[in-house]
Motif scaffolding. Structure first.
Motif, PDB file in Angstrom:
ATOM      1  N   THR A  49       4.608   1.049 -13.755  1.00  0.00           N
ATOM      2  CA  THR A  49       6.004   0.865 -13.370  1.00  0.00           C
ATOM      3  C   THR A  49       6.304  -0.149 -12.169  1.00  0.00           C
ATOM      4  N   PHE A  50       5.391  -0.151 -11.342  1.00  0.00           N
ATOM      5  CA  PHE A  50       5.383  -1.353 -10.137  1.00  0.00           C
ATOM      6  C   PHE A  50       5.202  -2.619 -10.847  1.00  0.00           C
ATOM      7  N   SER A  51       4.034  -2.707 -11.702  1.00  0.00           N
ATOM      8  CA  SER A  51       3.891  -4.006 -12.166  1.00  0.00           C
ATOM      9  C   SER A  51       5.075  -4.485 -13.090  1.00  0.00           C
ATOM     10  N   SER A  52       5.767  -3.684 -13.727  1.00  0.00           N
ATOM     11  CA  SER A  52       6.546  -4.073 -14.647  1.00  0.00           C
ATOM     12  C   SER A  52       7.856  -4.542 -13.712  1.00  0.00           C
ATOM     13  N   HIS A  53       7.924  -4.190 -12.308  1.00  0.00           N
ATOM     14  CA  HIS A  53       9.047  -4.891 -11.501  1.00  0.00           C
ATOM     15  C   HIS A  53       8.539  -5.847 -10.772  1.00  0.00           C
ATOM     16  N   ARG A  54       7.176  -6.289 -11.218  1.00  0.00           N
ATOM     17  CA  ARG A  54       6.538  -7.504 -10.421  1.00  0.00           C
ATOM     18  C   ARG A  54       6.184  -7.085  -8.855  1.00  0.00           C
ATOM     19  N   ILE A  55       5.859  -5.753  -8.808  1.00  0.00           N
ATOM     20  CA  ILE A  55       5.263  -5.542  -7.544  1.00  0.00           C
ATOM     21  C   ILE A  55       3.783  -5.262  -7.333  1.00  0.00           C
ATOM     22  N   ASN A  56       3.154  -5.911  -6.698  1.00  0.00           N
ATOM     23  CA  ASN A  56       1.716  -5.801  -6.738  1.00  0.00           C
ATOM     24  C   ASN A  56       1.229  -4.871  -5.803  1.00  0.00           C
ATOM     25  N   VAL A  57       0.855  -3.628  -6.341  1.00  0.00           N
ATOM     26  CA  VAL A  57       0.312  -2.790  -5.364  1.00  0.00           C
ATOM     27  C   VAL A  57      -1.214  -2.694  -5.078  1.00  0.00           C
ATOM     28  N   ASP A  58      -1.401  -3.131  -3.852  1.00  0.00           N
ATOM     29  CA  ASP A  58      -3.087  -3.197  -3.483  1.00  0.00           C
ATOM     30  C   ASP A  58      -3.797  -2.021  -3.705  1.00  0.00           C
ATOM     31  N   GLN A  59      -3.264  -0.736  -3.216  1.00  0.00           N
ATOM     32  CA  GLN A  59      -3.533   0.519  -3.051  1.00  0.00           C
ATOM     33  C   GLN A  59      -2.695   1.645  -3.009  1.00  0.00           C
ATOM     34  N   ILE A  60      -3.143   2.725  -3.927  1.00  0.00           N
ATOM     35  CA  ILE A  60      -2.408   3.810  -3.621  1.00  0.00           C
ATOM     36  C   ILE A  60      -3.267   5.131  -3.405  1.00  0.00           C
ATOM     37  N   LYS A  61      -3.088   5.616  -2.525  1.00  0.00           N
ATOM     38  CA  LYS A  61      -3.854   6.802  -1.866  1.00  0.00           C
ATOM     39  C   LYS A  61      -3.022   8.005  -2.184  1.00  0.00           C
ATOM     40  N   ILE A  62      -3.544   9.049  -2.703  1.00  0.00           N
ATOM     41  CA  ILE A  62      -2.820  10.532  -2.994  1.00  0.00           C
ATOM     42  C   ILE A  62      -3.685  11.496  -2.042  1.00  0.00           C
ATOM     43  N   GLY A  63      -3.137  12.013  -1.108  1.00  0.00           N
ATOM     44  CA  GLY A  63      -3.990  13.190  -0.319  1.00  0.00           C
ATOM     45  C   GLY A  63      -3.314  14.338  -0.075  1.00  0.00           C
ATOM     46  N   SER A  64      -3.935  15.181   0.700  1.00  0.00           N
ATOM     47  CA  SER A  64      -3.117  16.402   1.174  1.00  0.00           C
ATOM     48  C   SER A  64      -3.238  16.229   2.634  1.00  0.00           C
ATOM     49  N   PRO A  65      -2.541  17.238   3.392  1.00  0.00           N
ATOM     50  CA  PRO A  65      -2.428  17.009   4.701  1.00  0.00           C
ATOM     51  C   PRO A  65      -3.579  17.305   5.417  1.00  0.00           C
ATOM     52  N   GLU A  66      -4.545  17.902   4.925  1.00  0.00           N
ATOM     53  CA  GLU A  66      -6.069  17.985   5.422  1.00  0.00           C
ATOM     54  C   GLU A  66      -7.008  16.766   5.397  1.00  0.00           C
ATOM     55  N   SER A  67      -6.641  15.956   4.293  1.00  0.00           N
ATOM     56  CA  SER A  67      -7.413  14.835   4.222  1.00  0.00           C
ATOM     57  C   SER A  67      -6.990  13.519   4.925  1.00  0.00           C
ATOM     58  N   ASN A 107       0.857  -1.303  -0.151  1.00  0.00           N
ATOM     59  CA  ASN A 107      -0.026   0.039  -0.066  1.00  0.00           C
ATOM     60  C   ASN A 107       0.759   1.331   0.124  1.00  0.00           C
ATOM     61  N   ILE A 108       0.485   2.181  -0.621  1.00  0.00           N
ATOM     62  CA  ILE A 108       1.369   3.533  -1.000  1.00  0.00           C
ATOM     63  C   ILE A 108       0.484   4.715  -0.462  1.00  0.00           C
ATOM     64  N   GLU A 109       1.011   5.350   0.197  1.00  0.00           N
ATOM     65  CA  GLU A 109       0.185   6.681   0.464  1.00  0.00           C
ATOM     66  C   GLU A 109       1.154   7.913  -0.010  1.00  0.00           C
ATOM     67  N   MET A 110       0.658   8.738  -0.525  1.00  0.00           N
ATOM     68  CA  MET A 110       1.503  10.021  -1.005  1.00  0.00           C
ATOM     69  C   MET A 110       0.664  11.272  -0.509  1.00  0.00           C
ATOM     70  N   ILE A 111       1.319  12.116   0.550  1.00  0.00           N
ATOM     71  CA  ILE A 111       0.724  13.623   0.824  1.00  0.00           C
ATOM     72  C   ILE A 111       1.388  14.623   0.398  1.00  0.00           C
ATOM     73  N   ALA A 112       0.783  15.411  -0.606  1.00  0.00           N
ATOM     74  CA  ALA A 112       1.437  16.562  -0.945  1.00  0.00           C
ATOM     75  C   ALA A 112       0.887  17.775  -0.282  1.00  0.00           C
ATOM     76  N   SER A 113       1.876  18.444  -0.029  1.00  0.00           N
ATOM     77  CA  SER A 113       1.496  19.690   0.496  1.00  0.00           C
ATOM     78  C   SER A 113       0.705  21.125  -0.019  1.00  0.00           C
ATOM     79  N   ASN A 114       0.480  20.762  -1.541  1.00  0.00           N
ATOM     80  CA  ASN A 114      -0.100  21.668  -2.379  1.00  0.00           C
ATOM     81  C   ASN A 114      -0.810  21.050  -3.158  1.00  0.00           C
TER      82      ASN A 114
END
Length: 74
Positions: A56-74, A32-39
């Motif tokens: 890109t992850f798939s090509s490296h045989r990394i099975n990503v279950d979830q990717i979340k992109i948020g902001s500090p408020e979320s 699981n990947i979470e990215m929090i952007a300040s702007n």
């Protein structure tokens, strides 16, 4: 990771886009990947690149279950 899981947290501060916090959690082969952007513009850029990131992850045989992109408020 060798014991079936782990967590990594990285804070990046690329010039011109503000701070981005990246958190990667691996648990039993699930990633699981979470990215929090300040702007809002940076968050939008990350969201626009989501398909490329998954590919890109798939090509490296990394099975990503979830990717979340948020902001500090979320």
């Amino acid at each position: 990771v060798k014991n079936g899981g782990g967590e990594m947290k990285i804070k990046l501060n690329p010039e011109g886009v503000g701070e981005v916090t990246l958190k990667v959690i691996s648990d039993g082969g699930r990633v699981n990947i979470e990215m929090i952007a300040s702007n809002a513009n940076t968050k939008k850029l990350l969201e626009n690149g989501l398909a490329d990131l998954r590919e890109t992850f798939s090509s490296h045989r990394i099975n990503v279950d979830q990717i979340k992109i948020g902001s500090p408020e979320s």
